[in-house]
Structure formats: structure tokens, C-alpha cells
Scaffold this motif. Structure first.
Motif: not given
Length: 189
Positions: A28-30, A32-33, A76, A90, A115, A119, A123
Motif C-alpha cells: 500500500w505504501a508503494g 500510494f507513492t 513506489g 520512504g 498521497f 506512502g 514505507s
């Protein structure tokens, strides 16, 4: 062996492969990024048409915004495919999100900025789950087995000696003369 049962239970089913892949990295971090990088890169070059009116968001720093957006998308993807460098990716995403505020139309109209910032934070904070063997070992270490009898008292938990650090013997005992000799200070070691 019939066609209904797989030959090996170790291979995840097709439905579970993506779930297993997703759970072993900051997915999800990737995502969102990368979502944050799209408006940051697009808005300085794009225009919106409302009937006969064209709204152009072009700025003089369009190249900088494009570079920031592409780098966020790349970070991301790095979070997805190289989870070992998730903390670096991150922190870099957070820095690029902050830089995008003055460079790219307030960070892609604040949407891309938020976003990318979320993200990047996700991360940097993500940590992989411990392997299943470690979890099973941790559940059984130091805990005696409970009795199956209905009226049995619960056993007290024994604390293993390895939990506490070993205490060293004092090299010499502190007396009034040693306290005076040290200037009234005790050494910690």
C-alpha cells in the motif's frame, strides 16, 4: 491422485499468490507513492477543457515537476520489488513530496503531495512479519504445558534466567573513604 487436489500443499493457489506477494512487502505504501507521483508529474503539462474554456496549469518549473513525479513512481515500484530498501525509499518519497509543494503546483494540487507523504511514511514504518517458525517457537518457550484436568490450578510461569543480563561482582566495595576519594561520585561501571 485426482485433478481436484494439488500435488503439493506448499505452492499457493492462484488466488493466494498475489495475497502472499502483497503481504511480504509494503504494497500500500508503494501504491500510494505511485498515485501521488501521477498528479505531480501530470498537472504542469496537462490542461482541462470546460466547454470552450481551457484551463492550463503549466508552470516554468515543469521539468522539475516531471522529474519529481517520475522519481515518486520509481520509488513506489522500488518499494514493491526491492522491499529491503523500503526505509530509504520512504524517506526519499517524503522529501520529494515536500519539494513538490513549491515546484509542482502545490504538490499536484495537494492531492499528489498527500498521497506521496502518506506512502513514504507507510514505507518507512513497514516491517516484515516474523517467519512462522519463530512465532511458534516464541509461543512455546518458557511456558509450561497446561494440565488437561478440569480442576487443575494454573501453573505459575517460570522466567528463564537468560532473560535478565548477568550481574557483575563489584570490583571493590564503596566505603566512605572511596566515596571521598572519588570526589563524592560513584562510577557506573
Amino acid at each position: 491422485m485426482s485433478a481436484e487436489y494439488p500435488a503439493s500443499r506448499e505452492v499457493p493457489k492462484k488466488e493466494n499468490r498475489f495475497k502472499v506477494w502483497r503481504q511480504t512487502r509494503p504494497f500500500w505504501a508503494g501504491l500510494f507513492t505511485m498515485i501521488g507521483g501521477v498528479p505531480i508529474a501530470y498537472l504542469p503539462y496537462g490542461d482541462m477543457r470546460l466547454g470552450n474554456v481551457t484551463l492550463a496549469m503549466q508552470t516554468t518549473a515543469g521539468a522539475g515537476a516531471l522529474i519529481i513525479g517520475v522519481l515518486l513512481i520509481t520509488l513506489g515500484l522500488t518499494m514493491w520489488f526491492q522491499p529491503v530498501v523500503r526505509v530509504f525509499a520512504g524517506v526519499a518519497a517524503i522529501v520529494l513530496a515536500l519539494v513538490s509543494i513549491p515546484v509542482s503546483n502545490f504538490g499536484g494540487l495537494v492531492i499528489g503531495y498527500l498521497f506521496a507523504l502518506i506512502g513514504g511514511g507507510m514505507s518507512a514504518a513497514w516491517a516484515p512479519a516474523p517467519p512462522v517458525e519463530e512465532i511458534k517457537r516464541a509461543e512455546h518457550d518458557g511456558h509450561p504445558e497446561a494440565s488437561d484436568e478440569a480442576g487443575a490450578e494454573p501453573a505459575t510461569e517460570a522466567v528463564p534466567a537468560a532473560v535478565f543480563p548477568e550481574q557483575r561482582e563489584a570490583e571493590h566495595q564503596a566505603t566512605e573513604t572511596t566515596i571521598d576519594a572519588n570526589g563524592g561520585r560513584n562510577s557506573a561501571g
